[in-house]
Scaffold this active site. Structure first.
Site, PDB file in Angstrom:
ATOM      1  N   CYS A   1       1.059  -1.014  -0.249  1.00  0.00           N
ATOM      2  CA  CYS A   1       0.661  -0.098  -0.023  1.00  0.00           C
ATOM      3  C   CYS A   1       1.346   0.864   0.084  1.00  0.00           C
ATOM      4  CB  CYS A   1      -0.578   0.293   1.274  1.00  0.00           C
ATOM      5  SG  CYS A   1      -2.299  -0.650   1.394  1.00  0.00           S
TER       6      CYS A   1
ATOM      7  N   ARG B   1       6.041  -1.068  -4.639  1.00  0.00           N
ATOM      8  CA  ARG B   1       6.034  -2.049  -3.243  1.00  0.00           C
ATOM      9  C   ARG B   1       4.784  -2.635  -3.207  1.00  0.00           C
ATOM     10  NH1 ARG B   1       6.981   3.099   1.163  1.00  0.00           N
ATOM     11  NH2 ARG B   1       5.135   2.020   2.375  1.00  0.00           N
TER      12      ARG B   1
ATOM     13  N   TRP C   1      -3.138  -2.906  -1.711  1.00  0.00           N
ATOM     14  CA  TRP C   1      -2.374  -4.287  -1.507  1.00  0.00           C
ATOM     15  C   TRP C   1      -3.252  -4.781  -0.588  1.00  0.00           C
ATOM     16  CZ3 TRP C   1       0.016  -7.234   2.163  1.00  0.00           C
ATOM     17  CH2 TRP C   1      -0.238  -8.858   1.158  1.00  0.00           C
TER      18      TRP C   1
ATOM     19  N   ASN D   1      -3.010   2.766   4.710  1.00  0.00           N
ATOM     20  CA  ASN D   1      -2.367   1.561   4.467  1.00  0.00           C
ATOM     21  C   ASN D   1      -2.305   0.874   6.310  1.00  0.00           C
ATOM     22  OD1 ASN D   1      -1.557   2.459   2.623  1.00  0.00           O
ATOM     23  ND2 ASN D   1       0.345   3.185   3.510  1.00  0.00           N
ATOM     24  N   GLY D   2      -2.208  -0.193   6.452  1.00  0.00           N
ATOM     25  CA  GLY D   2      -2.613  -1.217   7.561  1.00  0.00           C
ATOM     26  C   GLY D   2      -3.468  -1.832   8.121  1.00  0.00           C
TER      27      GLY D   2
ATOM     28  N   GLU E   1      18.802 -17.711  -1.306  1.00  0.00           N
ATOM     29  CA  GLU E   1      18.742 -16.448  -1.797  1.00  0.00           C
ATOM     30  C   GLU E   1      17.944 -17.334  -3.284  1.00  0.00           C
ATOM     31  OE1 GLU E   1      17.660 -13.420  -0.848  1.00  0.00           O
ATOM     32  OE2 GLU E   1      18.405 -12.585  -2.191  1.00  0.00           O
TER      33      GLU E   1
ATOM     34  N   LYS F   1      14.863 -16.238  -5.189  1.00  0.00           N
ATOM     35  CA  LYS F   1      15.246 -14.915  -5.941  1.00  0.00           C
ATOM     36  C   LYS F   1      14.083 -15.410  -7.175  1.00  0.00           C
ATOM     37  CE  LYS F   1      15.919 -12.116  -4.824  1.00  0.00           C
ATOM     38  NZ  LYS F   1      15.953 -11.650  -3.390  1.00  0.00           N
TER      39      LYS F   1
ATOM     40  N   GLU G   1      10.128 -16.087  -6.890  1.00  0.00           N
ATOM     41  CA  GLU G   1      10.013 -14.221  -6.454  1.00  0.00           C
ATOM     42  C   GLU G   1       9.447 -13.661  -7.820  1.00  0.00           C
ATOM     43  OE1 GLU G   1      12.592 -12.381  -4.090  1.00  0.00           O
ATOM     44  OE2 GLU G   1      10.993 -11.200  -3.088  1.00  0.00           O
TER      45      GLU G   1
ATOM     46  N   HIS H   1      18.718 -36.427   1.721  1.00  0.00           N
ATOM     47  CA  HIS H   1      18.624 -36.745   3.197  1.00  0.00           C
ATOM     48  C   HIS H   1      16.590 -36.838   2.810  1.00  0.00           C
ATOM     49  CE1 HIS H   1      21.074 -37.409   6.266  1.00  0.00           C
ATOM     50  NE2 HIS H   1      21.853 -36.447   5.768  1.00  0.00           N
TER      51      HIS H   1
ATOM     52  N   LYS I   1       6.790  -4.126  -1.830  1.00  0.00           N
ATOM     53  CA  LYS I   1       8.386  -4.318  -1.653  1.00  0.00           C
ATOM     54  C   LYS I   1       8.681  -3.878   0.041  1.00  0.00           C
ATOM     55  CE  LYS I   1      12.758  -3.016  -2.162  1.00  0.00           C
ATOM     56  NZ  LYS I   1      13.431  -4.611  -2.825  1.00  0.00           N
TER      57      LYS I   1
HETATM   58  O1  M6R Z   1      12.921  -4.580   3.592  1.00  0.00           O
HETATM   59  P1  M6R Z   1      13.246  -6.072   4.793  1.00  0.00           P
HETATM   60  O2  M6R Z   1      14.705  -5.763   4.220  1.00  0.00           O
HETATM   61  O3  M6R Z   1      13.166  -6.046   6.126  1.00  0.00           O
HETATM   62  O4  M6R Z   1      12.803  -6.986   3.716  1.00  0.00           O
HETATM   63  C1  M6R Z   1      12.509  -8.319   4.120  1.00  0.00           C
HETATM   64  C2  M6R Z   1      12.124  -8.682   2.965  1.00  0.00           C
HETATM   65  O5  M6R Z   1      10.168  -8.268   3.232  1.00  0.00           O
HETATM   66  C3  M6R Z   1      12.586  -9.348   1.222  1.00  0.00           C
HETATM   67  O6  M6R Z   1      13.460  -9.587   1.774  1.00  0.00           O
HETATM   68  C4  M6R Z   1      11.836  -9.845   1.010  1.00  0.00           C
HETATM   69  O7  M6R Z   1      12.040 -11.667   0.868  1.00  0.00           O
HETATM   70  C5  M6R Z   1      12.026  -9.573  -0.705  1.00  0.00           C
HETATM   71  N1  M6R Z   1      10.927  -9.052  -1.390  1.00  0.00           N
HETATM   72  C6  M6R Z   1      13.281 -10.706  -1.444  1.00  0.00           C
HETATM   73  O8  M6R Z   1      13.426  -9.869  -2.121  1.00  0.00           O
END
Ligand code: M6R
Length: 611
Positions: free
Chosen positions: A2, A27, A73, A99-100, A484, A488, A491, A507, A606
């Site tokens: 949001c 965002r 959102w 927002n929230g 990671e 990536k 996502e 395992h 974001k």
């Molecule tokens: O802003 P932050 O680093 O606290 O965010 C944490 C996660 O939400 C953020 O790293 C998320 O996993 C990303 N989309 C990763 O690419």
């Protein structure tokens, strides 16, 4: 997650707001809307992108110099036209964006329904609008007081902005848990969830804190607490530039940010990594260094990619500084009566500095007396302000939802903290520190060598763009990088991907391997080399497709892998700063081949400001 933009001044509010909402698109959102005052409250809103809203406004008009806008959102109620913000009260006198999450919205809604209120949609926000209306009607107060009284009845989090046709020269905003800042111009004031919509107009900002509200006019603002105590707020100067939030010739922000990394890592080390003096200077934590140096253990808390950086940090701090580390999901931390107290140090990591789960961990640890430090990217963010001390990553604004340059900057900071503590705890010799510091100074150049290999990685991406699954394997420092890499890929390309410590493959996940399974192995030349080679053989024996990320000197791995992407040799502990780069490029290219929305992947935000 949001976004709010508001404007009061002399420009067309809809122009400023729509441009601002576009800047907040990164965002994550599913619908957008605007309300402008011009005698009446004109609301235009709908499901989908801000460009749709822009067309709607162009066709139907929304003239006026006072307005608010929102990208939603969905949390309560499906993403549709009705649930999009702004929401009006029953009389349509005012409009509100939020927002929230209002946690007690259901109970409030039942009371309001019993009093005859009629709701158009399913959102918690519409309930707040009706609650303000009801209070003003019953208590016969002025509008600002009604807003204060309503907010006192609300459990949960909010960043809100309200325009009211009966108060045509003001906007009311309030914050609890969802960031809001004011941009102060000449005879105009801007409101936004972060600085990106504001930066082209002014660099003077005021950050609202929790339980604060402001009544904003063209001439200025008055900030007070929700309990009506007037406050005088510091005006901060933004250091961000407009170029930093534009694509600079790249097709996507994510690609721009991947390529920026040689520079952002260098920026992160500038003035801190003193190669000639063989020492590290981290001004932000200087005042707490004794306590940190003498800590018995360090608890790291973070989410998502930042959590992965924390896992790399665990290896670094334990190896270099001999400091025991526990890495926690921030989201889980406070739900299990954490054993943390005045003798402990917590380190939280957050790119945005606004992640609700991480912020909750900060508050929990501080309440229990722990020293809480932060590694944040966004200057002035809530976590940066609420921690006792910290180190900024200085990676510049990260707009792509998939975190890239923030991760490498976080690992850079963690590497510097490890060396600094290693020296102070007298467990790292000056000679070994010199080797590490020199190796760190060479990282930016090596990162640039890898980003230049984009075309080399492209044919692998094309080949595997439609694979349904991916497995990522790594050991030691590169196990978190495997996690990671998998994150990536899922996502932004929506391919199912899992990361594992390589030894865990036998395992369970080995059952998945056949001739269709791409297996990305992080096999650098380090103490795990022999074991990684055995894992590669195990995958090969089951006809899995090996994509190896390996060091230039590692001929064994290069010969065994079906595809090998090489990185320059570096100190073993610093390899995560290099191995992650080809994984970012691979994910990016696969997502592009799949025609996915790279910078704004579906369902993701974001900055995750709800728990
Ligand atoms: O802003 P932050 O680093 O606290 O965010 C944490 C996660 O939400 C953020 O790293 C998320 O996993 C990303 N989309 C990763 O690419």
């Amino acid at each position: 997650m949001c976004g709010i933009v508001g404007y009061i001044g002399f420009r067309e509010a809809s122009d400023v707001i729509i441009k601002g909402l576009k800047r907040l698109e990164y965002r994550g959102y599913d619908s957008a809307g605007i309300a402008v005052l011009n005698g009446d409250v004109k609301v235009r809103k709908g499901k989908g992108k801000v460009v749709n809203l822009e067309k709607m406004v162009a066709e139907s008009g929304a003239a006026g110099t006072v307005g608010i806008g929102h990208t939603r959102w969905a949390t309560h109620g499906e993403p549709n036209d009705v649930n999009a913000h702004p929401h009006t009260d029953g009389t349509k006198n005012f409009a509100l964006v939020h927002n929230g999450i209002i946690e007690n919205y259901d109970a409030l809604k039942k009371e309001l329904l019993a009093k005859g209120h009629v709701f158009e949609g399913q959102t918690d926000t519409e309930v707040l609008a009706h609650l303000i209306e009801e209070i003003q009607k019953v208590a016969k107060t002025d509008f600002e007081t009604a807003v204060q009284m309503a907010l006192k009845q609300v459990d949960g989090t909010y960043g809100i902005a309200i325009v009211n046709k009966n108060e045509p020269d003001q906007i009311i905003v309030a914050r609890k848990g969802s960031p809001l800042l004011l941009g102060i111009g000449d005879d105009e004031v801007f409101i936004a969830s972060d600085a990106s919509p504001i930066i082209e107009y002014t660099n003077k900002v005021i950050y609202l804190d929790d339980d604060e509200m402001a009544t904003i006019t063209r001439e200025g603002y008055q900030v007070k607490t929700i309990s009506n105590i007037e406050l005088s707020k510091e005006v901060h100067e933004l250091e961000m530039s407009i170029e930093q939030i534009e694509k600079g010739g790249f097709p996507h922000f994510m690609l721009k940010e991947i390529h920026e990394q040689s520079q952002t890592i260098a920026d992160c080390m500038r003035g801190r990594l003193m190669v000639d003096q063989n020492r590290i200077v981290l001004g932000g934590i200087e005042g707490v260094l004794d306590r940190l140096t003498n800590a018995k253990r360090l608890v790291i808390a973070a989410c998502g990619t930042s959590w992965h950086a924390g896992l790399v940090g665990e290896y670094l701090l334990e190896y270099i500084a001999k400091l025991p580390v526990e890495v926690e999901y921030a989201s889980e931390f406070r739900y299990r009566e954490p054993l943390i107290g005045p003798d402990d140090v917590m380190l939280v990591i957050s790119q945005s500095g606004e992640t609700a789960d991480t912020l909750a961990a900060v508050r929990e640890a501080r309440q229990r007396g722990a020293l809480v430090l932060g590694i944040c990217n966004v200057v002035g963010s809530t976590i940066a302000r609420e921690t006792d001390a910290g180190v900024y990553t200085h990676a510049g604004p990260e707009i792509g939802v998939a975190s890239t340059k923030a991760f490498t900057a976080q690992v850079t900071v963690l590497s510097m903290i490890s060396i600094l503590l290693g020296q102070r705890r007298k467990v790292l010799s000056e000679a070994d520190a010199a080797i590490l510091i020199k190796a760190m100074s060479e990282i930016p150049g090596k990162v640039a060598q890898i980003t230049e290999k984009q075309d080399e990685i492209d044919h692998i991406s094309r080949l595997f763009a439609y694979a349904p699954n991916f497995l990522y394997l790594g050991r030691s420092y590169n196990f978190p990088v495997a996690l990671e890499g998998a994150l990536k890929l899922k996502e932004i390309s929506y391919i199912h991907a899992e990361g594992y410590p390589a030894a865990e493959m036998k395992h369970g996940p080995i059952a998945l391997i056949d001739e269709h399974m791409p297996v990305v192995v992080l096999a650098v030349t380090d103490h795990t080399n022999e074991k990684m080679i055995s894992n590669i053989e195990e995958v090969r024996a089951r006809k899995g497709r090996i994509i190896a990320i390996t060091t230039e000197s590692n001929h064994d791995v290069r010969n065994l892998a079906e595809f090998a992407i090489t990185i320059p040799d570096t100190h073993d502990v610093l390899t995560p700063l290099l191995t992650v780069i080809p994984l970012q490029i691979l994910s990016y290219q696969i997502a592009v081949y799949r025609k996915a929305n790279v910078d704004q992947p579906r369902n993701l935000a974001k900055s995750v400001t709800v728990e």
